[in-house]
Write a protein that holds these residues in place. Structure first.
Motif, short mmCIF file in Angstrom:
data_model
loop_
_atom_site.label_atom_id
_atom_site.label_comp_id
_atom_site.label_asym_id
_atom_site.label_seq_id
_atom_site.Cartn_x
_atom_site.Cartn_y
_atom_site.Cartn_z
N GLY A 173 -12.11 5.97 7.63
CA GLY A 173 -10.84 5.41 7.18
C GLY A 173 -9.83 6.47 6.80
N ASN A 174 -8.60 6.02 6.70
CA ASN A 174 -7.51 6.92 6.34
C ASN A 174 -6.35 6.06 5.88
OD1 ASN A 174 -5.23 8.68 6.37
ND2 ASN A 174 -6.39 10.04 7.73
N THR A 175 -5.90 6.30 4.65
CA THR A 175 -4.82 5.50 4.11
C THR A 175 -3.58 5.58 4.98
OG1 THR A 175 -5.61 5.83 1.86
CG2 THR A 175 -3.33 5.20 2.09
N ASN A 187 -8.25 11.52 5.12
CA ASN A 187 -9.63 11.48 5.55
C ASN A 187 -10.25 12.87 5.45
OD1 ASN A 187 -12.05 10.66 6.57
ND2 ASN A 187 -11.18 9.63 8.35
N GLY A 208 -9.97 4.91 3.14
CA GLY A 208 -8.87 3.97 3.29
C GLY A 208 -8.29 3.57 1.95
N TYR A 209 -7.24 2.79 1.99
CA TYR A 209 -6.52 2.38 0.79
C TYR A 209 -7.32 1.36 -0.02
CZ TYR A 209 -2.73 0.35 -2.00
OH TYR A 209 -1.94 -0.10 -3.02
N SER A 250 0.82 -1.22 0.00
CA SER A 250 0.00 0.00 0.00
C SER A 250 0.84 1.26 0.00
CB SER A 250 -0.92 0.01 1.23
OG SER A 250 -0.16 0.11 2.40
N TYR A 307 -13.36 -2.83 8.62
CA TYR A 307 -12.67 -1.59 8.99
C TYR A 307 -13.17 -1.07 10.34
CZ TYR A 307 -10.35 2.81 8.96
OH TYR A 307 -9.53 3.85 9.33
N GLU A 353 -6.99 -1.79 7.19
CA GLU A 353 -6.86 -0.38 6.83
C GLU A 353 -7.24 -0.13 5.38
OE1 GLU A 353 -3.26 1.61 8.57
OE2 GLU A 353 -2.75 -0.46 9.01
N GLY A 354 -7.51 -1.18 4.65
CA GLY A 354 -7.86 -1.00 3.25
C GLY A 354 -8.25 -2.30 2.59
#
Length: 418
Positions: A38-40, A32, A139-140, A25, A99, A105-106
């Motif tokens: 979520g947040n990459t 976000n 997210g990713y 990733s 999640y 995370e993705g």
């Protein structure tokens, strides 16, 4: 009952997805937004970013049904396995639920091919679109694009996914024709070329118009199966080098073939590709991308395969002892970074530190270099290289012996004889 069926699908399609290793990733900075999910950049497959951070991804196939009959693929049409397929909404719900439980995370989503390329790609894109637009998921997302899908679908995929990838599958076109005669390399090259051009175009437009949407911000990658069709490491690295230079790939992934059938076109059952071969290919890949090496310095007609006993940079150094020792206090960065036991970060620290005074071996050890290796290839204040007049095989022997704790005592005793 519905939950049991979803669980069964997840077990089947997560297991089928384990053969695809191209799920790093790294490279995305999607942030976000207020009220989003979520947040990459924040912390059920574990993968690692280029800076070493561990990231958890839900890694599944949309389906393991496939219209193709590739000899090396567990999901091939003729294989007698249990089949399953998620609906679009099931994948969306799984991703959101996993999640929210902080399991992932993705999402890394690939698929066998239903009906045709466009039919399958439409569903992959719809999943990413629903996650982004209906659930505000930031997210990713990594989508495996389907060779032969339309440009319109590829374009839409790039607007919702962080990374896209098209698998080359077999390193050479000859190997692909042998093991997957229904496929051709052009169907893989064309979408790669389209993605490359769109990534470049949107980056240039964004310099002028800030409102230009991101397109696959983490770039594109690919994967090659190693050991299914008998290519040498030289052939593999030649293919990787070509795709890095021609298609601006972020990563090439190398997946050792796991024997799954008695097909006489393939290696026999029990002839798994050693994990160490994958590791050596990744190390060679790193030398190409970050250390300034050319492919034919690492593998060539004279040395077509990597040495499994030692890393490829050490292998190159032992074949080129005439370029050593490197004077740490005088040599340019480009020469220092080629010394076995010195990485990119350490080389930069050395160049920066020596401006304040001559460096000694103890300084280098504090910087973090591998003393076991560098002692044969450098000179610095108060230190001359060990065994500089000895043949490469002897140096290799001592390096290997010193890295093995059982032989360290013997190594140190023998070293005093010289």
């Amino acid at each position: 009952m519905a939950d049991d069926r979803i669980k069964e699908k997840l077990e089947i399609l997560a297991d089928a997805a384990k053969y695809d290793v191209s799920c790093s990733s790294s490279g995305s900075d999607r942030k976000n937004k207020k009220g989003g999910l979520g947040n990459t950049g924040a912390g059920i497959c574990h993968t690692y970013t280029e800076d070493g951070r561990c990231v958890s991804l839900l890694k599944i196939l949309l389906t393991n049904h496939c219209v193709f009959d590739c000899a090396y693929c567990v999901s091939r049409r003729s294989n007698d396995i249990k089949r399953a397929a998620f609906t679009v909404q099931e994948v969306v719900d799984l991703t959101i639920n996993f999640y929210r439980r902080n399991y992932i995370e993705g999402l890394f989503l690939s698929s066998g091919i239903f009906k045709n390329a466009d039919y399958t790609m439409e569903r992959l894109v719809l999943i990413a679109k629903k996650l982004r637009q209906e659930h505000n998921f930031n997210g990713y997302i990594h989508l495996k694009t389907i060779p032969g899908a339309s440009d319109d679908l590829l374009n839409e995929a790039g607007l919702y996914a962080d990374r896209l990838s098209v698998n080359l599958e077999i390193p050479t076109e000859t190997g692909l024709k042998l093991l997957a005669p229904e496929k051709n390399r052009k169907d893989m090259d064309v979408p790669m070329g389209y993605l490359k051009n769109e990534i470049i175009r949107t980056k240039e437009e964004k310099k002028i118009f800030r409102s230009t949407p991101k397109f696959a911000p983490a770039g594109q990658s690919t994967q090659m199966i190693i050991g299914a069709s008998g290519e040498s490491d030289m052939h593999i690295m030649k293919t990787a080098d070509h795709y890095y230079s021609e298609y601006n790939l972020k990563r090439v992934y190398y997946s050792g073939y796991i024997p799954i059938s008695n097909d006489n076109r393939l290696p026999g059952l029990g002839s798994d590709v050693p994990v160490i071969r994958e590791n050596r290919l990744y190390q060679s890949d790193w030398l190409l991308r970050f250390y300034g090496f050319k492919r034919d310095e690492i593998v060539n007609e004279r040395h077509p395969n990597l040495d499994l006993d030692i890393d490829p940079k050490l292998g190159w150094a032992l074949r080129n002892l005439h370029q050593f020792p490197v004077d740490i206090n005088r040599a340019p960065y480009e020469a220092i970074v080629r010394v076995p036991g010195i990485g990119v970060t350490s080389a930069k620290k050395i160049v920066a530190a020596r401006r304040f005074g001559a460096l000694r071996m103890e300084h280098l050890q504090k910087i973090g270099v591998s003393a076991n290796k560098v002692r044969y290839f450098i000179s610095c204040q108060g230190f001359v290289p060990l065994m500089s007049d000895r043949p490469a095989e002897m140096i290799k022997h001592y390096i290997l012996a010193a890295s093995n704790t059982k032989y360290k005592k013997v190594f140190n005793q023998q070293l005093t004889l010289f």
